[in-house]
Design a protein around this motif. Structure first.
Motif, short mmCIF file in Angstrom:
data_model
loop_
_atom_site.label_atom_id
_atom_site.label_comp_id
_atom_site.label_asym_id
_atom_site.label_seq_id
_atom_site.Cartn_x
_atom_site.Cartn_y
_atom_site.Cartn_z
N ARG A 30 0.83 -1.20 0.00
CA ARG A 30 0.00 0.00 0.00
C ARG A 30 0.86 1.25 0.00
N GLU A 31 0.22 2.36 -0.37
CA GLU A 31 0.88 3.66 -0.26
C GLU A 31 1.17 3.96 1.21
N PRO A 32 2.20 4.78 1.49
CA PRO A 32 2.46 5.14 2.88
C PRO A 32 1.24 5.81 3.52
N GLN A 33 1.06 5.55 4.79
CA GLN A 33 -0.07 6.14 5.50
C GLN A 33 0.06 7.67 5.54
N GLN A 34 -1.07 8.35 5.40
CA GLN A 34 -1.07 9.79 5.56
C GLN A 34 -0.67 10.13 7.00
N MET A 35 0.14 11.17 7.14
CA MET A 35 0.59 11.58 8.47
C MET A 35 -0.21 12.77 9.00
N TYR A 36 -0.78 13.56 8.08
CA TYR A 36 -1.51 14.77 8.47
C TYR A 36 -2.77 14.91 7.63
N LYS A 37 -3.73 15.64 8.19
CA LYS A 37 -4.90 16.00 7.39
C LYS A 37 -5.19 17.48 7.57
N LEU A 38 -5.75 18.08 6.54
CA LEU A 38 -6.10 19.50 6.58
C LEU A 38 -7.26 19.73 7.53
N ASP A 39 -7.12 20.73 8.40
CA ASP A 39 -8.22 21.16 9.27
C ASP A 39 -9.02 22.20 8.50
N ILE A 40 -10.10 21.75 7.86
CA ILE A 40 -10.84 22.65 6.98
C ILE A 40 -11.61 23.72 7.77
N GLY A 41 -11.70 23.55 9.08
CA GLY A 41 -12.41 24.53 9.91
C GLY A 41 -11.52 25.60 10.50
N TRP A 42 -10.23 25.62 10.08
CA TRP A 42 -9.31 26.64 10.62
C TRP A 42 -8.87 27.57 9.50
N PRO A 43 -8.98 28.90 9.71
CA PRO A 43 -9.62 29.56 10.85
C PRO A 43 -11.14 29.63 10.65
N LYS A 44 -11.82 30.07 11.70
CA LYS A 44 -13.27 30.18 11.63
C LYS A 44 -13.70 31.31 10.69
N SER A 45 -12.87 32.35 10.62
CA SER A 45 -13.23 33.53 9.81
C SER A 45 -12.06 33.92 8.91
N PRO A 46 -11.88 33.22 7.77
CA PRO A 46 -10.74 33.49 6.89
C PRO A 46 -10.78 34.86 6.23
N GLU A 47 -11.91 35.56 6.33
CA GLU A 47 -11.98 36.88 5.72
C GLU A 47 -11.02 37.89 6.36
N HIS A 48 -10.46 37.52 7.52
CA HIS A 48 -9.48 38.42 8.15
C HIS A 48 -8.14 38.43 7.41
N PHE A 49 -7.90 37.44 6.56
CA PHE A 49 -6.70 37.47 5.71
C PHE A 49 -6.97 38.45 4.57
N THR A 50 -6.38 39.63 4.65
CA THR A 50 -6.64 40.68 3.65
C THR A 50 -5.40 41.07 2.87
N GLY A 51 -4.25 40.44 3.19
CA GLY A 51 -3.02 40.72 2.46
C GLY A 51 -2.34 39.43 2.08
#
Length: 319
Positions: free
Chosen positions: A21-42
């Motif tokens: 088998r392929e190597p096991q995944q070590m990490y997964k994306l936390d799709i809920g972080w951050p709660k309010s991505p609209e604060h990234f403005t730059g």
């Protein structure tokens, strides 16, 4: 056929096919972080985790945008600050027994630039290293030219990689009173030379790791003497390393590769020879994400990735 099928299912259950088998995944994306991505403005250039207090600091660039955003590790936006930060490049949280502070390397060319600055968690300027607005190579007075990143040990000893495309290609170690302990590096491809030393970190075994970006290698030095200990290049034929950070257990080194939108996870050697680099896992990001600098939460093990192209920070949690 049924019995043959059943036999192979039993073998699969006992893990006989694990090696196929392929190597096991070590990490997964936390799709809920951050709660309010609209604060990234730059453009989000850097991220630093305060594992002790559960805070995540993000440095971003742009006109009329807050230069530092502060989130909780759960993803809630808390506050921002902007004073005296021109063009943040690297960011680092330093915790002692009594207080916390945030160090930022500023590669701006205006009146605040070419400096390494220490702030309180709320953004009060506490210390300026370098000569604001003036690029240089001097040690007395201390000068930088587009300092890329800083790492501060618990003792207060400081490591700075200088710079991000300026006249300097060097690694400095400074004492807690900001005096030079040792310095290494000139522009070049030889042992101990650099072409854009872009990121720096220190492991638990007294070694300093530097992302020598345009030489497509990582170089390693003794933290006490500055002596060169080895380098890794075979893992970086496709793209140079932009960022170096260790996992919380110091078993792996997380490396961002901006131009191929990838995080490489390398096996960290124990005490002794540096050896050759071994890539144990890759996290492939979306096209044009452009991961620039990363940091690791030393409590939870989560990786935070500052992405210039996507103009966001993403969180990956260990499985």
């Amino acid at each position: 056929y049924y019995w043959v099928f059943l036999y192979f299912q039993i073998l699969r259950g006992y893990g006989y096919f694990a090696a196929w088998r392929e190597p096991q995944q070590m990490y997964k994306l936390d799709i809920g972080w951050p709660k309010s991505p609209e604060h990234f403005t730059g453009q989000t250039f850097c991220v630093a985790v305060d594992s002790l207090h559960g805070l995540v600091y993000v440095g971003q660039r742009g006109d009329n945008v807050p230069k530092v955003l502060v989130f909780s590790v759960e993803g809630y936006f808390l506050y921002s600050w902007n004073d005296t930060v021109e063009m943040p490049h690297g960011i680092f949280v330093w915790n002692t027994a009594t207080y916390s502070s945030v160090w930022i390397t500023d590669v701006g060319t205006g009146k605040y630039g070419h400096t390494v600055k220490q702030y309180s968690p709320l953004g009060k300027l506490m210390q300026v290293l370098g000569t604001p607005g003036n690029a240089g190579s001097s040690l007395i007075p201390l000068q930088f030219d587009q300092p890329a990143e800083i790492f501060v040990e618990e003792s207060g000893d400081i490591y700075v990689v200088d710079g991000d495309g300026g006249m300097n290609n060097r690694l400095l170690k400074l004492s807690d009173d900001y005096k030079e302990i040792w310095l290494t590096g000139t522009n070049g491809t030889g042992i101990g030379q650099f072409k854009i030393p872009h990121s720096v970190t220190v492991d638990a075994f007294g070694r300093v790791w530097v992302a020598d970006r345009d030489n497509k290698r990582i170089q390693v030095f003794d933290k006490v003497t500055g002596e060169w200990l080895g380098s890794w290049s075979s893992c970086f034929s496709e793209d140079g390393p932009y960022s170096v950070r260790f996992t919380a257990d110091y078993k792996y080194l997380i490396v961002a590769q901006l131009n191929i939108n990838r995080l490489a996870i390398l096996a960290a050697p124990p005490v002794g020879a540096i050896g050759d680099c071994v890539m144990v896992h890759k996290i492939q990001l979306a096209d044009e994400t452009k991961p620039h600098l990363v940091d690791v939460d030393m409590k939870s093990g989560a990786i935070y990735v500052a992405e210039i192209g996507a103009q966001q920070v993403q969180k990956y949690v260990p499985l």
